[in-house]
Design a protein around this motif. Structure first.
Motif, PDB file in Angstrom:
ATOM      1  N   PHE A 709      41.217  41.403  42.898  1.00  0.00           N
ATOM      2  CA  PHE A 709      40.953  40.866  41.566  1.00  0.00           C
ATOM      3  C   PHE A 709      40.250  39.532  41.719  1.00  0.00           C
ATOM      4  O   PHE A 709      40.393  38.829  42.730  1.00  0.00           O
ATOM      5  N   ARG A 711      38.649  35.953  39.397  1.00  0.00           N
ATOM      6  CA  ARG A 711      38.700  35.164  38.173  1.00  0.00           C
ATOM      7  C   ARG A 711      37.638  34.076  38.237  1.00  0.00           C
ATOM      8  O   ARG A 711      37.524  33.361  39.244  1.00  0.00           O
ATOM      9  N   TYR A 730      38.532  40.179  36.438  1.00  0.00           N
ATOM     10  CA  TYR A 730      38.332  41.592  36.757  1.00  0.00           C
ATOM     11  C   TYR A 730      39.392  42.039  37.752  1.00  0.00           C
ATOM     12  O   TYR A 730      39.570  41.404  38.805  1.00  0.00           O
ATOM     13  N   GLY A 743      39.389  50.057  37.400  1.00  0.00           N
ATOM     14  CA  GLY A 743      39.218  48.616  37.274  1.00  0.00           C
ATOM     15  C   GLY A 743      39.243  48.182  35.812  1.00  0.00           C
ATOM     16  O   GLY A 743      39.015  48.975  34.905  1.00  0.00           O
ATOM     17  N   LEU A 745      38.171  44.821  33.107  1.00  0.00           N
ATOM     18  CA  LEU A 745      37.468  43.561  32.866  1.00  0.00           C
ATOM     19  C   LEU A 745      37.985  42.920  31.589  1.00  0.00           C
ATOM     20  O   LEU A 745      38.216  43.599  30.587  1.00  0.00           O
ATOM     21  N   SER A 746      38.143  41.588  31.625  1.00  0.00           N
ATOM     22  CA  SER A 746      38.575  40.861  30.444  1.00  0.00           C
ATOM     23  C   SER A 746      37.850  39.518  30.398  1.00  0.00           C
ATOM     24  O   SER A 746      37.725  38.841  31.429  1.00  0.00           O
ATOM     25  N   ARG A 773      40.471  45.128  27.689  1.00  0.00           N
ATOM     26  CA  ARG A 773      41.684  44.988  28.496  1.00  0.00           C
ATOM     27  C   ARG A 773      42.576  46.219  28.285  1.00  0.00           C
ATOM     28  O   ARG A 773      43.545  46.207  27.522  1.00  0.00           O
TER      29      ARG A 773
END
Length: 839
Positions: A709, A711, A730, A743, A745-746, A773
């Motif tokens: 992950f 950020r 992610y 996966g 993504l936000s 999300r």
């Protein structure tokens, strides 16, 4: 206030420059000036105080240094005559003029007092250090994160490096969900009882910092194989009356009001936090299940979730200064919440790809939750060198009353009632905590010892009524109605010793814990009938005891003034929580149920961590590699029960089990960059792999998974004093023995502006900008013959995109007031930092 932080920052750079100009300072003819700087009122160490040595022979020759986290300083200079000056922003300086230094000089402990006349005219422009690396943890300040304005503590944790928060609010550290959550260094009702739901109700603005403890020292409870997250809450430390009011509202419907008030005198400190929240966060999920040995070949489910949560919380406390060196702090926390959760589940059932029937299941759950916690702390600082004794007592209780109505009806091809149920559930949890810690400094060394006892009891009274169409009434289902009692009692003693030799620091510790896990099922059925009804063998009345040693080793080597390497080893335990133990099935679905496992044993883990830190003027780099081996690791598996619903659907059970071993490897890197005045940037990347071995009932659940992950966050200062921040996260694909997850993504975005002479701030933010999300996963389950029995393709979204507007007003409390001034070691709200050995 901004000028003060600028001066601290400038003084640090100036001192670094001076040292760089004097590379031979440790050669012949050198002397050392040392000592310690403390606050005259509180005796707390002053970090970043500046010592200046000005030569009398050549006034242009200046040497100096800054104090460390414990207020200590040690400056080398050529022998000669000097004027000595110790300075700290907003404090009256200490001076010694015309000193002939021919040998090392220890100035002892110097008490600096606040210069009130200067205080009001000082403005701070800098910000606190984003990350501090200590022997056993990393400390992140997240108070400046605009995207958490109006958000919850749970949301704020999602922006901390190494930490992830999934769509349901479950918190993981380096991809491992078994993380211990502490509030101000202790288990707390504010963090919930074995659940993170309470963190969704606390405002993120209450956080001062988050300590990420991946290699906990022996001082900490050994619970949590992933490590510990310690959330340190803000508390005002300046004299007088001050506080703030925070209002926010958003869409989908959400609103929150929080007030922080503080009154501090020379004799006591009175503090309180009041908060009210109201939220209606919608969610949704869908499932596409295929069955290979069942009446129905395919079943699809489309769920809509409607929630209305409201509550009120109060935290009231007072610290009374018994003497100049000791204080006693008492605090009371309570939270009342009223929650109403509704789920509509539309189901379509197929036989050989032809629609056989359609049903609608409606579930409405009403929950009243009352939480109370009383804490008492005594602190005695025997001297200014860190000799210290602290004692804590804490009592917490949580009472929940849950009433659920469930109705499932078929509306195609005919209309008929399938199932009507009523669930009445009361849950009471109590916890007592007793703790004492003693710290004895011995020069550069430090010895610590302590005791901790925690005693928890959970009583779950569960009653299920089922509708009988023949009598047109509800009847108690005695097969599933029960009273489940679970106790967890832990007594622990620890000792640790730390020392520093030049550039090498170490902290060695040993913790002894005696654990008792005790549970009992009270039911109308006898043990044999109960086991047969629940579908697996277990002990309805168990009492397990464990005596274990937990060693810890943490070492640091300083490669330079702003560069170090750390190495840590610790042994941890994962004790099963009550809902993992309770054997009675959940009622959220007739066909997909969750059951706890009373035979679940604790898991044990050995973890190693190797870290590297490097600071440049405008760049900070943190990195680490880690390895963990866990035995009897928990794994949730899905199996067929061999049972069917009244209308022929195979019942699938999810149950936690102890697998043989779980090995986890990983590495992470974080970067914080602020080269441009109007731009700040930070990012982190975490890569991990785990290998799981083990089988259950003849089925091999071994698996290997690699995931990661990342950020990224950028904060930009726009014209007109507007700040703009964007956070991106992610989570890479993951899988375990049965399930593969895609996966995710936000993206979060926020704007903020100071108004009303900087006494107030208004901000706007959007959480999950792309509404992406969502957890998407695919599950395969095999029977004991190795044949594929069912598959499930699902998508789950716990909360949709959220827009929020927030307004905060501060009185007698400038926006960037430096929170460290006047801080006492353990004030009942300051974390588990008392007596920490610093390398």
């Amino acid at each position: 206030m901004k000028f003060r932080h600028f001066c601290i920052f400038a003084a640090t750079l100036f001192t670094t420059f001076l040292f760089a100009q004097n590379p031979n300072r440790n050669e012949g003819g050198q002397i050392t000036v040392s000592g310690k700087a403390i606050d005259a009122d509180t005796s707390e160490p002053l970090e970043y105080a500046t010592l200046v040595l000005q030569s009398l022979d050549d006034p242009n020759q200046v040497t100096g240094g800054v104090t460390d986290q414990n207020g200590n300083f040690s400056v080398d200079a050529p022998a000669g005559k000097y004027n000595i000056r110790l300075e700290y922003i907003s404090y009256r300086p200490y001076t010694l003029n015309n000193q002939n230094l021919t040998a090392d000089k220890d100035l002892g402990t110097i008490k600096l007092a606040i210069d009130v006349a200067q205080l009001d005219a000082v403005e701070v422009v800098g910000e606190k250090t984003t990350v501090e690396v200590r022997l056993d943890k990393k400390v992140y300040n997240i108070g400046k994160d605009l995207t958490t304005s109006g958000a919850s503590v749970s949301d704020a944790l999602g922006n901390v490096p190494s930490v992830t928060v999934d769509v349901e609010g479950a918190i993981s550290l380096r991809g491992n969900e078994n993380v211990r959550i502490l509030i101000n260094g202790k288990p707390s009702a504010m963090a919930g009882f074995g659940s993170t739901d309470a963190l969704k109700q606390l405002p993120a603005d209450a956080i001062e910092k988050v300590e990420v403890i991946t290699s906990p020292s022996a001082r900490y409870d050994a619970e949590g194989t992933a490590g510990i997250l310690n959330i340190v809450l803000k508390k005002e430390k300046t004299l007088g009356f001050n506080g703030s009011v925070n209002l926010n509202a958003g869409y989908p419907s959400t609103s929150q009001v929080n007030t922080n008030l503080n009154l501090r005198t020379n004799n006591f400190n009175l503090f309180t936090t009041l908060g009210y929240f109201y939220r209606e966060p919608p969610g949704n999920a869908n499932f596409d299940n295929y069955y290979y040995n069942s009446k129905f070949s395919r079943i699809t489910e489309d769920r809509d979730m409607f929630r209305r949560n409201k509550g009120f919380n109060v935290n009231l406390g007072m610290e009374y200064f018994l003497t100049e060196k000791s204080s006693i702090t008492g605090s009371f926390f309570t939270r009342f919440s009223d929650e109403r959760d509704g789920t509509e589940n539309n189901t379509v059932r197929y036989i050989n790809d032809v629609v056989d029937s359609k049903t609608l299941r409606e579930e409405v759950e009403n929950e009243d939750d009352n939480t109370y916690q009383f804490s008492l702390n005594y602190t005695n600082n025997f001297n200014d060198e860190g000799h210290k004794l602290t004692a804590d007592f804490q009592y917490s209780t949580d009472n929940e009353e849950i009433n659920t109505d469930i109705a499932e009806n078929q509306f195609f091809p005919t209309e008929e009632i399938i199932n009507l149920e009523r669930v009445f559930e009361t849950e009471k949890e109590t916890e007592y905590l007793v703790q004492a810690d003693y710290v004895l400094p011995m020069g550069d060394a430090q010895f610590e010892a302590g005791y901790r006892g925690s005693f928890e009891k959970n009583e779950n009274d569960y009653n299920l009524d089922t509708y009988n169409p023949n009598t047109d009434s509800y009847e108690t289902n005695y097969s599933l109605s029960n009273l489940f009692t679970y106790e967890e009692n832990v007594n622990a003693i620890y000792s640790q010793y730390g020392n520093k030799y030049g550039k090498f620091s170490f902290l060695l510790g040993l913790r002894l814990e005696n654990t008792q896990l005790k549970g009992k099922v009270t039911s109308e059925l006898d043990d044999e009938a109960l086991i047969d009804t629940l579908g697996f063998n277990f002990d309805p009345d168990f009492n397990k005891k464990y005596l274990n040693l937990f060693p810890t080793v943490n070492v640091t080597y300083e490669l330079g003034d702003n560069e170090n390497v750390t190495l840590g080893y610790n042994r941890r335990i994962n004790r099963p929580r009550g809902w993992f133990i309770n054997p009675f099935p959940s009622r959220s679905s007739r066909a997909n149920i969750f059951q706890g496992n009373p035979d679940l044993n604790p898991a044990f883990a050995d973890a190693f961590d190797l870290g590297y830190l490097k600071r440049w003027d405008k760049l900070t780099l943190t990195s680490s590699v880690y390895y963990q081996r866990e035995t009897d690791a928990f794994e949730r598996i899905q199996t067929e029960t061999g049972q069917q619903t009244s209308d022929g659907i195979d019942i699938i059970r999810t149950i936690p089990i102890n697998l043989a071993t779980n090995q986890r490897y990983g590495g992470e890197v974080g970067v914080m960059y602020s080269a441009i005045e109007w731009l700040q940037f930070n990012g982190s990347f975490n890569f991990f792999k785990f290998d799981t071995e083990g089988e259950y009932e003849g089925v091999d659940y071994g698996a290997s998974n690699t995931s990661w992950f990342s950020r990224l966050s950028a904060k930009v200062k726009l014209p007109s004093k507007i700040d703009w921040q964007t956070n991106g996260f992610y989570m890479g694909p993951r899988e375990n023995s049965q399930t593969k997850s895609e996966g995710m993504l936000s993206i979060d975005m926020a704007l903020s502006k100071d108004i009303l002479d900087d006494n107030a701030t208004i901000s706007m933010n959007v959480s999950d900008l792309l509404n992406s999300r969502k957890r998407r996963s695919y599950t395969e389950s095999y029977n004991d013959a190795g044949q594929l029995s069912f598959t499930s393709d699902s998508e789950f979204q716990w909360r949709q995109r959220q827009f929020t507007v927030s307004f905060i007003y501060r009185f007698n409390q400038p926006k960037n007031q430096r929170g460290e001034r006047g801080k006492r070691g353990n004030d009942g709200n300051g974390g588990d930092e008392g007596g920490e050995f610093e390398g």
